[in-house]
Design a protein around this motif. Structure first.
Motif, PDB file in Angstrom:
ATOM      1  N   ARG A  96      24.831  18.168   5.902  1.00  0.00           N
ATOM      2  CA  ARG A  96      25.537  17.053   6.541  1.00  0.00           C
ATOM      3  C   ARG A  96      24.625  16.385   7.563  1.00  0.00           C
ATOM      4  N   THR A  97      24.595  15.068   7.549  1.00  0.00           N
ATOM      5  CA  THR A  97      23.759  14.315   8.488  1.00  0.00           C
ATOM      6  C   THR A  97      24.573  13.425   9.412  1.00  0.00           C
ATOM      7  N   ASP A  98      25.770  13.047   9.008  1.00  0.00           N
ATOM      8  CA  ASP A  98      26.625  12.199   9.827  1.00  0.00           C
ATOM      9  C   ASP A  98      27.682  13.078  10.484  1.00  0.00           C
ATOM     10  N   PHE A  99      27.599  13.246  11.821  1.00  0.00           N
ATOM     11  CA  PHE A  99      28.515  14.133  12.536  1.00  0.00           C
ATOM     12  C   PHE A  99      29.641  13.362  13.218  1.00  0.00           C
ATOM     13  N   ASN A 100      29.938  12.185  12.703  1.00  0.00           N
ATOM     14  CA  ASN A 100      31.103  11.451  13.185  1.00  0.00           C
ATOM     15  C   ASN A 100      32.352  12.213  12.755  1.00  0.00           C
ATOM     16  N   GLY A 102      34.833   3.786  10.083  1.00  0.00           N
ATOM     17  CA  GLY A 102      35.464   2.599  10.650  1.00  0.00           C
ATOM     18  C   GLY A 102      36.459   2.881  11.749  1.00  0.00           C
ATOM     19  N   PHE A 103      36.790   4.180  12.012  1.00  0.00           N
ATOM     20  CA  PHE A 103      37.792   4.494  13.035  1.00  0.00           C
ATOM     21  C   PHE A 103      37.266   4.189  14.435  1.00  0.00           C
ATOM     22  N   LEU A 104      36.032   4.582  14.718  1.00  0.00           N
ATOM     23  CA  LEU A 104      35.474   4.398  16.056  1.00  0.00           C
ATOM     24  C   LEU A 104      35.303   2.925  16.400  1.00  0.00           C
ATOM     25  N   LYS A 162      29.896   3.486  21.744  1.00  0.00           N
ATOM     26  CA  LYS A 162      29.137   2.233  21.664  1.00  0.00           C
ATOM     27  C   LYS A 162      27.732   2.471  21.110  1.00  0.00           C
ATOM     28  N   ILE A 163      27.110   3.581  21.526  1.00  0.00           N
ATOM     29  CA  ILE A 163      25.780   3.912  21.000  1.00  0.00           C
ATOM     30  C   ILE A 163      25.863   4.185  19.504  1.00  0.00           C
ATOM     31  N   TYR A 164      26.890   4.943  19.101  1.00  0.00           N
ATOM     32  CA  TYR A 164      27.068   5.262  17.677  1.00  0.00           C
ATOM     33  C   TYR A 164      27.281   3.991  16.861  1.00  0.00           C
ATOM     34  N   CYS A 165      28.153   3.101  17.352  1.00  0.00           N
ATOM     35  CA  CYS A 165      28.423   1.848  16.639  1.00  0.00           C
ATOM     36  C   CYS A 165      27.160   0.974  16.581  1.00  0.00           C
ATOM     37  N   PHE A 166      26.390   0.977  17.672  1.00  0.00           N
ATOM     38  CA  PHE A 166      25.150   0.196  17.691  1.00  0.00           C
ATOM     39  C   PHE A 166      24.171   0.714  16.647  1.00  0.00           C
ATOM     40  N   MET A 167      24.032   2.043  16.560  1.00  0.00           N
ATOM     41  CA  MET A 167      23.117   2.620  15.584  1.00  0.00           C
ATOM     42  C   MET A 167      23.587   2.329  14.159  1.00  0.00           C
ATOM     43  N   LYS A 168      24.915   2.431  13.932  1.00  0.00           N
ATOM     44  CA  LYS A 168      25.461   2.140  12.610  1.00  0.00           C
ATOM     45  C   LYS A 168      25.223   0.684  12.245  1.00  0.00           C
ATOM     46  N   ASN A 169      25.499  -0.214  13.197  1.00  0.00           N
ATOM     47  CA  ASN A 169      25.302  -1.640  12.930  1.00  0.00           C
ATOM     48  C   ASN A 169      23.828  -1.951  12.684  1.00  0.00           C
ATOM     49  N   ARG A 170      22.930  -1.248  13.396  1.00  0.00           N
ATOM     50  CA  ARG A 170      21.504  -1.470  13.180  1.00  0.00           C
ATOM     51  C   ARG A 170      21.087  -0.999  11.789  1.00  0.00           C
TER      52      ARG A 170
END
Length: 264
Positions: free
Chosen positions: A73-77, A82-84, A181-189
């Motif tokens: 597993r690499t995504d630890f969300n 889309g929930f966050l 916000k950091i997680y969403c920023f990384m995902k959006n990037r």
């Protein structure tokens, strides 16, 4: 902690005249001092938690690497995709308030009153571990998430004991908000990089299609030129054949005329 105090204290002191003028009409000097002290505690507690957030992420890095090796597993969300992005600041503050009241006030009190060894730091340690274990209730729990929540539990216990429940709640909400916000920023990037990569591939494909189309146009033009040259050659052959036929016919007619003259 001293660094935070030395940097935030002048800022809080600069706010004091505005706070004094707005509160003096409704309360006495004692209320103003209490309010200033509470604001200072909130700033210090929140600043301490946000300062330690990068350290928590660094400490969780080895755990995440081990879990990635074991589970792939690499995504630890811990939530669905889309929930966050949809969660609001109000919901974050509400959840933080409930968790802080439960694990910082109610849980230690129950441990102190019901366990014979619930003295000293034992209630805070147990409540911190229970705070981490409680994150098993998320839709996609992980060892990394539980480990980080346990560390956060110890930090929030310290903030609660030194600065109060309100400061711990705001620090909790601010930490969650910053991490999200950091997680969403990384995902959006990552999505933006994927979009750029897809766009680059599409541009390359379009360029190849243009080259292929130009090659086909050039081939069609060359074919037309060859066809025109063949047609012109055929026309020349046809004309030369007609000239030869006419010349032969003229020769035959002249021979017939000569023969008729000789017969007479």
């Amino acid at each position: 902690m001293d660094f935070i105090s030395s940097n935030l204290s002048p800022f809080i002191s600069s706010l004091a005249p505005a706070v004094n003028s707005s509160v003096k009409a409704f309360a006495g000097n004692r209320s103003i001092e209490v309010l200033q002290d509470q604001v200072k505690k909130i700033f210090l507690g929140t600043g301490m938690r946000l300062t330690h957030t990068p350290l928590d992420l660094l400490l969780a890095r080895p755990v995440s690497m081990v879990e990635t090796k074991l589970t792939g597993r690499t995504d630890f969300n811990p939530y669905e995709e889309g929930f966050l992005e949809k969660i609001s600041t109000k919901e974050l503050f509400t959840n933080a308030s409930i968790e802080e009241a439960l694990f910082r006030v109610i849980c230690p009190q129950l441990i102190k009153s019901n366990l014979p060894f619930g003295t000293g730091y034992i209630p805070e340690i147990i409540s911190a571990f229970l705070f981490g274990i409680a994150h098993l209730c998320t839709p996609k729990p992980s060892f990394t998430h539980i480990f980080m929540a346990t560390i956060a539990g110890f930090k929030y216990n310290h903030i609660y004991k030194s600065h109060g429940l309100l400061s711990a709640t705001i620090a909790h909400a601010a930490h969650n908000l910053s991490v999200i916000k950091i997680y969403c920023f990384m995902k959006n990037r990552e999505r933006l990089e994927q979009i750029k990569l897809t766009s680059s591939r599409i541009k390359t494909r379009l360029k190849q299609m243009r080259i292929t189309l130009n090659n086909r146009k050039h081939a069609a033009k060359q074919t037309k030129i060859n066809s025109d040259s063949i047609k012109s050659e055929d026309c020349l052959k046809l004309r030369s054949g007609r000239v030869i036929k006419r010349s032969n016919l003229a020769g035959i007619n002249s021979m017939k005329a000569a023969a008729s003259c000789i017969g007479k």
